[in-house]
Design a protein around this motif. Structure first.
Motif, PDB file in Angstrom:
ATOM      1  N   UNK A 132       0.850  -1.192   0.000  1.00 27.93           N
ATOM      2  CA  UNK A 132       0.000   0.000   0.000  1.00 27.93           C
ATOM      3  C   UNK A 132       0.887   1.244   0.000  1.00 27.93           C
ATOM      4  N   UNK A 133       0.751   2.125  -0.986  1.00 29.39           N
ATOM      5  CA  UNK A 133       1.605   3.316  -0.973  1.00 29.39           C
ATOM      6  C   UNK A 133       1.188   4.291   0.130  1.00 29.39           C
ATOM      7  N   UNK A 134       2.181   4.913   0.766  1.00 34.14           N
ATOM      8  CA  UNK A 134       1.902   5.811   1.904  1.00 34.14           C
ATOM      9  C   UNK A 134       1.505   7.211   1.443  1.00 34.14           C
ATOM     10  N   UNK A 135       2.077   7.667   0.315  1.00 34.18           N
ATOM     11  CA  UNK A 135       1.867   9.059  -0.118  1.00 34.18           C
ATOM     12  C   UNK A 135       0.383   9.422  -0.280  1.00 34.18           C
ATOM     13  N   UNK A 136      -0.448   8.581  -0.959  1.00 35.84           N
ATOM     14  CA  UNK A 136      -1.867   8.963  -1.077  1.00 35.84           C
ATOM     15  C   UNK A 136      -2.562   9.068   0.280  1.00 35.84           C
ATOM     16  N   UNK A 137      -2.178   8.192   1.228  1.00 30.88           N
ATOM     17  CA  UNK A 137      -2.807   8.235   2.563  1.00 30.88           C
ATOM     18  C   UNK A 137      -2.465   9.546   3.274  1.00 30.88           C
ATOM     19  N   UNK A 138      -1.204   9.957   3.167  1.00 28.07           N
ATOM     20  CA  UNK A 138      -0.769  11.219   3.791  1.00 28.07           C
ATOM     21  C   UNK A 138      -1.496  12.389   3.117  1.00 28.07           C
ATOM     22  N   UNK A 139      -1.559  12.342   1.801  1.00 27.75           N
ATOM     23  CA  UNK A 139      -2.225  13.414   1.040  1.00 27.75           C
ATOM     24  C   UNK A 139      -3.715  13.511   1.428  1.00 27.75           C
ATOM     25  N   UNK A 140      -4.385  12.352   1.485  1.00 27.03           N
ATOM     26  CA  UNK A 140      -5.821  12.340   1.835  1.00 27.03           C
ATOM     27  C   UNK A 140      -6.015  12.866   3.267  1.00 27.03           C
ATOM     28  N   UNK A 141      -5.144  12.433   4.195  1.00 24.03           N
ATOM     29  CA  UNK A 141      -5.277  12.858   5.600  1.00 24.03           C
ATOM     30  C   UNK A 141      -5.191  14.380   5.731  1.00 24.03           C
ATOM     31  N   UNK A 142      -4.164  14.973   5.090  1.00 25.94           N
ATOM     32  CA  UNK A 142      -3.999  16.432   5.192  1.00 25.94           C
ATOM     33  C   UNK A 142      -5.117  17.167   4.451  1.00 25.94           C
ATOM     34  N   UNK A 143      -5.506  16.638   3.284  1.00 27.25           N
ATOM     35  CA  UNK A 143      -6.578  17.292   2.515  1.00 27.25           C
ATOM     36  C   UNK A 143      -7.879  17.311   3.301  1.00 27.25           C
ATOM     37  N   UNK A 144      -8.233  16.152   3.876  1.00 27.83           N
ATOM     38  CA  UNK A 144      -9.499  16.082   4.630  1.00 27.83           C
ATOM     39  C   UNK A 144      -9.476  17.004   5.847  1.00 27.83           C
ATOM     40  N   UNK A 145      -8.321  17.097   6.497  1.00 24.41           N
ATOM     41  CA  UNK A 145      -8.215  17.974   7.670  1.00 24.41           C
ATOM     42  C   UNK A 145      -8.449  19.430   7.268  1.00 24.41           C
ATOM     43  N   UNK A 146      -7.794  19.864   6.179  1.00 22.46           N
ATOM     44  CA  UNK A 146      -7.954  21.265   5.751  1.00 22.46           C
ATOM     45  C   UNK A 146      -9.368  21.520   5.239  1.00 22.46           C
ATOM     46  N   UNK A 147      -9.959  20.529   4.550  1.00 18.75           N
ATOM     47  CA  UNK A 147     -11.332  20.710   4.043  1.00 18.75           C
ATOM     48  C   UNK A 147     -12.297  20.869   5.231  1.00 18.75           C
ATOM     49  N   UNK A 148     -12.138  20.020   6.246  1.00 16.95           N
ATOM     50  CA  UNK A 148     -13.029  20.088   7.422  1.00 16.95           C
ATOM     51  C   UNK A 148     -12.921  21.449   8.108  1.00 16.95           C
ATOM     52  N   UNK A 149     -11.684  21.926   8.283  1.00 15.82           N
ATOM     53  CA  UNK A 149     -11.484  23.219   8.965  1.00 15.82           C
ATOM     54  C   UNK A 149     -11.999  24.377   8.109  1.00 15.82           C
ATOM     55  N   UNK A 150     -11.717  24.327   6.807  1.00 14.75           N
ATOM     56  CA  UNK A 150     -12.165  25.407   5.921  1.00 14.75           C
ATOM     57  C   UNK A 150     -13.692  25.435   5.851  1.00 14.75           C
ATOM     58  N   UNK A 151     -14.317  24.247   5.798  1.00 12.54           N
ATOM     59  CA  UNK A 151     -15.783  24.173   5.733  1.00 12.54           C
ATOM     60  C   UNK A 151     -16.409  24.742   7.008  1.00 12.54           C
TER      61      UNK A 151
END
Lengths: 84, 219
Positions: free
Chosen positions: A40-59
């Motif tokens: 399982x590649x780690x990069x997409x998981x890290x990218x998704x984690x940070x993206x979701x965090x910023x989306x939740x805060x921005x929303x």
């Protein structure tokens, strides 16, 4: 009273023990070199984690800003009507 | 307090803009590799989740014991909402990290389960306030107290019960190369929390003013 408490605890523990036993290994299995291994590649998981965090805060910040604007507008409108 | 909000928001934005560079410069953990970098968003959000829970609990206690103070009620509601937001980030980033590090998205161990229960408690707080009708302030304050009571349980659970989750001893033993980006993000998240908290309490105060003005206009 104590008997009832002990009996209740035991009854509650039965499903938990049964579930734990289901996951218990029953014996050793030889390692299969040819079996496909999970890579399982780690990069997409890290990218998704940070993206979701910023989306939740921005929303949340956006909804808060809208709520604040709406209530300030309603209050100003009401004060204007009362003055008339 | 609300005058400082733009300044605090600017500080948070600047810190969060610099954060990816600091996280990139931090070395990857020896066994988990790149996926461990989720730690720099997971732990600060979990810390703020706990801080919001304590704030909600203290405000709820003041509300219940201090003559139904409207200010305490506003603080409890704002903190409960922010506990949901930061709890969501914690509960989403954790499984993304766990899937690679542990091989599973979720385990029903003491830490993960108690965190989920605590997060659901804040949903019940907010839903109670929205749909509970008259008297829901008192009921939700009771829920806020239960939420705060869970905080030490959630914190210590990893040290008491066997779990896949890292123990609380990880943070004090971090090397500086990992500790500096972590505490940088903690401060950035704390600034963001402070600004959002001030805005949320302001919305609630203005709503109270609006209700009073409407009542006066009716008379």
């Amino acid at each position: 009273m104590i008997k009832r408490v002990v009996l209740s605890c035991m009854l509650l523990a039965v499903p938990a023990v049964a579930a734990a036993q289901q996951n218990m290994p029953t014996g050793f299995k030889a390692f299969d070199e040819s079996a496909p291994r999970e890579t399982l590649p780690a990069a997409p998981l890290v990218f998704i984690a940070y993206s979701l965090a910023w989306i939740a805060l921005a929303f949340y910040a956006f909804t808060l800003w809208r709520k604040l604007g709406k209530v300030e507008q309603d209050l100003a409108e009401l004060r204007r009507l009362v003055k008339r | 307090m609300t005058r400082a909000v733009p300044v605090v928001l600017l500080i948070a934005a600047a810190m969060l803009a610099a954060s990816p560079f600091m996280i990139d410069a931090a070395p990857p953990e020896v066994t988990m590799g790149l996926v461990q970098k989720i730690f720099y968003v997971h732990l600060p959000s979990a810390m703020i989740f706990m801080v919001s829970s304590v704030m909600c609990g203290v405000a709820s206690a003041i509300y219940l014991m201090g003559g139904r103070s409207a200010k305490a009620d506003r603080i409890a509601l704002a903190a409960a909402e922010l506990a949901i937001v930061f709890g969501l980030i914690t509960l989403v980033t954790g499984p993304l990290w766990g899937r690679k590090a542990w091989g599973v998205w979720w385990v029903w161990d003491a830490r993960l389960t108690s965190t989920l229960v605590m997060w659901l408690l804040y949903w019940s707080f907010v839903l109670l306030r929205r749909f509970g009708g008259a008297g829901s302030e008192t009921l939700s304050a009771g829920v806020g107290l239960f939420g705060m009571a869970l905080v030490p349980f959630v914190y210590w659970s990893v040290n008491v019960w066997r779990t896949l989750h890292p123990m609380t001893s990880v943070v004090p033993t971090l090397p500086a190369s990992m500790g500096i980006p972590l505490w940088w993000d903690v401060v950035a998240f704390a600034c963001l929390f402070g600004a959002l908290f001030a805005l949320r309490t302001r919305v609630e105060r203005l709503r109270t003013d609006l209700d009073s003005a409407l009542a006066d206009a009716d008379e």
